[in-house]
Design a protein around this motif. Sequence first.
Motif, PDB file in Angstrom:
ATOM      1  N   PRO A   1       0.778  -1.440   0.183  1.00  0.00           N
ATOM      2  CA  PRO A   1      -0.014  -0.019   0.028  1.00  0.00           C
ATOM      3  C   PRO A   1       0.688   1.390   0.136  1.00  0.00           C
ATOM      4  O   PRO A   1       1.995   1.261   0.546  1.00  0.00           O
ATOM      5  N   LYS A   2       0.129   2.117  -0.438  1.00  0.00           N
ATOM      6  CA  LYS A   2       0.948   3.358  -0.846  1.00  0.00           C
ATOM      7  C   LYS A   2       1.422   3.969   0.739  1.00  0.00           C
ATOM      8  O   LYS A   2       0.780   4.196   1.643  1.00  0.00           O
ATOM      9  N   PRO A   3       2.545   4.263   1.102  1.00  0.00           N
ATOM     10  CA  PRO A   3       2.871   4.848   2.511  1.00  0.00           C
ATOM     11  C   PRO A   3       2.467   6.203   2.694  1.00  0.00           C
ATOM     12  O   PRO A   3       1.980   7.065   1.770  1.00  0.00           O
ATOM     13  N   ILE A   4       2.226   6.630   4.023  1.00  0.00           N
ATOM     14  CA  ILE A   4       1.593   7.626   4.337  1.00  0.00           C
ATOM     15  C   ILE A   4       2.797   8.448   5.021  1.00  0.00           C
ATOM     16  O   ILE A   4       2.993   7.894   6.388  1.00  0.00           O
ATOM     17  N   ILE A   5       2.869   9.666   4.974  1.00  0.00           N
ATOM     18  CA  ILE A   5       4.150  10.367   5.547  1.00  0.00           C
ATOM     19  C   ILE A   5       3.134  11.519   6.069  1.00  0.00           C
ATOM     20  O   ILE A   5       2.462  12.222   5.649  1.00  0.00           O
ATOM     21  N   ALA A   6       3.256  11.636   7.671  1.00  0.00           N
ATOM     22  CA  ALA A   6       2.499  12.732   8.135  1.00  0.00           C
ATOM     23  C   ALA A   6       3.517  13.863   8.846  1.00  0.00           C
ATOM     24  O   ALA A   6       4.573  13.250   9.427  1.00  0.00           O
ATOM     25  N   ILE A   7       3.272  15.066   8.529  1.00  0.00           N
ATOM     26  CA  ILE A   7       4.076  15.961   9.304  1.00  0.00           C
ATOM     27  C   ILE A   7       3.551  16.504  10.415  1.00  0.00           C
ATOM     28  O   ILE A   7       2.572  17.106  10.272  1.00  0.00           O
ATOM     29  N   VAL A   8       4.155  16.423  11.371  1.00  0.00           N
ATOM     30  CA  VAL A   8       3.563  17.068  12.705  1.00  0.00           C
ATOM     31  C   VAL A   8       4.723  17.735  13.634  1.00  0.00           C
ATOM     32  O   VAL A   8       5.983  17.601  13.098  1.00  0.00           O
ATOM     33  N   GLY A   9       4.205  18.336  14.474  1.00  0.00           N
ATOM     34  CA  GLY A   9       5.224  19.344  15.346  1.00  0.00           C
ATOM     35  C   GLY A   9       4.181  20.714  15.864  1.00  0.00           C
ATOM     36  O   GLY A   9       3.128  20.540  15.415  1.00  0.00           O
TER      37      GLY A   9
END
Length: 161
Positions: free
Chosen positions: A2-10
Amino acid sequence: MPKPIIAIVGRPNVGKSMLFNKIIGKRLSIVEDTPGVTRDRIYGESDWCGRAFTLVDTGGIEPRTDSQILEFMRDQAQTAIETATVIVFLTDIRTGLTASDQEVAAMLLRSGKPIVLAVNKMDSTGAPDPDFYEFYNLGLGDPIAVSAVHGHGTGDLLDAC
Ligand code: GDP
Ligand code: MG
């Protein structure tokens, strides 16, 4: 796969939306000087070296707050963390390492997800600002210096992801 999900947090205002826009290449997300402008999660599609991925921008995590909006944003970020394949933990060289960063780091570690630490607003190239080395104290490995404005370091960041 499955397509990876990159989450930007901070924390709010570290430049998450600007980084998201730099990577996605469209001004989909809202960049604002007022902390807390991106209240919902925003998704975009991109690819790096032939690997497609989904990038998620989040409103930001303010660990201690009485504000309902900031609480809502934190809940949204938590949901993004739960669905992510990998988390980009974005920090800000202008504020340096803060107590809130430490708390966000603890929250991210509890998720058990792989974390890539990045320090944004490193706009000039050459010898890094000495404050950069403080970020090693988070215990999340080597921080990656990025400039969402200029795009410096975003390739290294995606390599790490
Ligand atoms: P968010 O709240 O984390 O999504 O932060 P934004 O993307 O809305 O950016 C917050 C502020 O930081 C804005 O004033 C941006 O112009 C500024 N900013 C974001 N990235 C950079 C960067 O790489 N360098 C500099 N100098 N400013 C930046
Ligand atoms: Mg934002």
